[in-house]
Enzyme design. Structure first.
Site, mmCIF file in Angstrom:
data_model
loop_
_atom_site.group_PDB
_atom_site.id
_atom_site.type_symbol
_atom_site.label_atom_id
_atom_site.label_comp_id
_atom_site.label_asym_id
_atom_site.label_seq_id
_atom_site.Cartn_x
_atom_site.Cartn_y
_atom_site.Cartn_z
ATOM 1 C CG ASN B 23 -1.893 1.162 1.207
ATOM 2 O OD1 ASN B 23 -1.490 2.324 1.272
ATOM 3 N ND2 ASN B 23 -3.171 0.855 1.118
ATOM 4 C CB SER B 46 -6.460 1.427 -3.864
ATOM 5 O OG SER B 46 -6.786 2.778 -3.680
ATOM 6 C CD GLU B 47 -5.817 3.805 1.701
ATOM 7 O OE1 GLU B 47 -5.081 3.187 0.898
ATOM 8 O OE2 GLU B 47 -5.545 4.935 2.146
ATOM 9 C CG ASN B 48 -10.368 3.482 -2.841
ATOM 10 O OD1 ASN B 48 -9.209 3.088 -2.887
ATOM 11 N ND2 ASN B 48 -11.014 3.898 -3.907
ATOM 12 C CB SER B 88 -10.438 -2.444 2.100
ATOM 13 O OG SER B 88 -9.216 -1.833 1.792
#
Lengths: 235, 209
Positions: B23, B46-48, B88
């Site tokens: 990340n 991508s943490e979304n 996530s």
């Protein structure tokens, strides 16, 4: 399609009887991606006041939840990041708006836990920071964890790409984000979809969120789907 | 000459390994992706809600439903996967992400990190940073050695509000690479044409060479 009791013609009718002053609303979306844009407009028109809104962000000045800041309908936000919004800053610094910061993963898990009947959970996120102030900590296997409470709302407003008349949902790409966990954590959940289809049109194995969580559903028309940071590469 | 920004990113890319799930934070860390060797397979999270982040789209490929955690439009790859925010952060919190590279305002010699808030200024929020530093297996900070006013950023103790306590493993600055082990800071590499005296002069933290 109208034989399902969950189906409504538009945002206004789908929210009819569900809005009241001082209520807590969970709003799906990340930035402007996957936000329930039709319902935000309907909430604005309803004039409901003193809302507590849990949402990862608060839109921008003239789109998304920023529209409810313009009308000063929001009393408190529970968010992880609000940096895109001048109106937010103004109202916050004036003391007109309360703000509770949650780390993004903690916010998501609070909703997941709320929907799953788990009243609290322990996480390493935020240990040793201001987020831990006033919260219980506990050691597990030699590591310190922080207790976070579940989050539920009176109403969850979420967006999906496709949904059937029983509320079985399919999301699209990164527009899924908070929509799925928040849908489970509202006492009532209303969904706007780009495509409303008949039961059976979505393969059971391909459903992302079972309709058991969904109380009302409508098809939105002319989604604006505004892009916050259009970033392209040259061909 | 100390390391340029490009050289810092290039050095940071050496921290990646084949098969890693990574990340990258917003800003300079994002550029590290440009320095990955062609024969190395690295998957970006991508943490979304995405694994397998692709490049920025061509003008005619832009999709409002496909953005990264910095809210920029991106593209998908054949190996891409989408999931919700709770899933996530379960993979982040659960230690399934191998490495995170982030920017910082301050790092303390014991690994404390401050990168989300300056009191007195408008507070924007921590986003996913607190979750990432608490959950990802290894945290690499990529930052200028000194702030714009020249003040040190590698400190004995952070005076800004923390993002995480004792969470940083490696710090890469324009002057060198530092490792934090057992609560102590070690200078592991000096940038070219940089002297130990210069690093000492521009660092508040105590470090072992």
């Amino acid at each position: 399609m109208s034989d399902s009791k969950k189906v409504y013609p538009d945002a206004k009718s789908a929210l009819d009887g569900l809005l009241s002053d001082g209520m807590t609303i969970l709003a799906g979306g990340f930035g402007l991606c996957g936000i329930p844009e039709h319902m935000i407009l309907a909430i604005r028109e309803s004039g409901v006041q003193n809302l507590t809104v849990a949402s990862n962000n608060c839109g921008i000045d003239d789109f998304g939840l920023g529209l409810l800041l313009q009308t000063k309908q929001i009393k408190k936000m529970i968010s992880s990041y609000v940096g895109e919004n001048k109106l937010f800053e103004e109202q916050f610094l004036n003391g007109e708006l309360e703000l509770e910061f949650n780390p993004q993963g903690t916010l998501a898990e609070r909703c997941r836990a709320g929907g799953a009947g788990i009243p609290a959970f322990f996480t390493k996120t935020g240990v040793g920071t201001v987020i831990a102030d006033g919260k219980e900590t506990r050691e597990f296997d030699g590591q310190t964890y922080l207790m976070e409470r579940a989050l539920t709302g009176d109403l969850a407003i979420v967006t999906a790409w496709k949904g059937d008349t029983l509320g079985n949902l399919v999301f699209r790409k990164t527009a899924r984000n908070f929509n799925a966990p928040m849908a489970t954590a509202g006492k009532t959940c209303v969904v706007e979809v780009e495509h409303l289809v008949e039961v059976g049109d979505i393969e059971p194995d391909q459903i992302h969120l079972p309709g058991i969580y969904v109380d009302r559903i409508f098809e939105g028309h002319n989604f604006e789907k505004r892009i916050e940071r259009r970033t392209i590469r040259e061909a | 000459m100390a390391w340029t920004r490009d050289q810092m990113c290039e050095r940071a890319a050496l921290e990646l390994e084949d098969g890693f799930y990574v990340n990258l934070g917003i800003g300079m860390p994002t550029l590290v992706a440009n320095y990955i060797p062609d024969d190395m397979d690295v998957t970006f999270q991508s943490e979304n809600g995405m694994l397998g982040m692709g490049a920025f789209p061509l003008d005619n490929e832009v999709d409002a439903d496909l953005i990264n955690a910095g809210k920029q439009t991106i593209t998908e790859l054949p190996e891409s996967v989408y999931f919700d925010s709770a899933t996530s952060f379960a993979m982040i919190r659960g230690g399934h992400i191998d490495l995170s590279i982030l920017g910082a305002l301050q790092v303390a010699q014991n690994g404390d990190l401050a990168n989300w808030m300056i009191p007195g200024k408008m507070v924007k929020g921590m986003g996913g940073a607190m979750d990432l530093v608490a959950g990802v297996r290894r945290v690499v900070v990529l930052m200028d050695h000194n702030a714009k006013d020249g003040s040190p950023k590698l400190l004995k103790q952070c005076d800004l509000p923390l993002t995480g306590a004792g969470v940083v493993d490696t710090v890469i600055t324009d002057l060198g690479l530092f490792e934090i082990k057992g609560g102590q800071l070690y200078l592991a590499e000096l940038a070219p044409d940089t002297t130990l005296d210069e690093v000492r002069e521009r660092t508040e933290a105590e470090f072992i060479q």
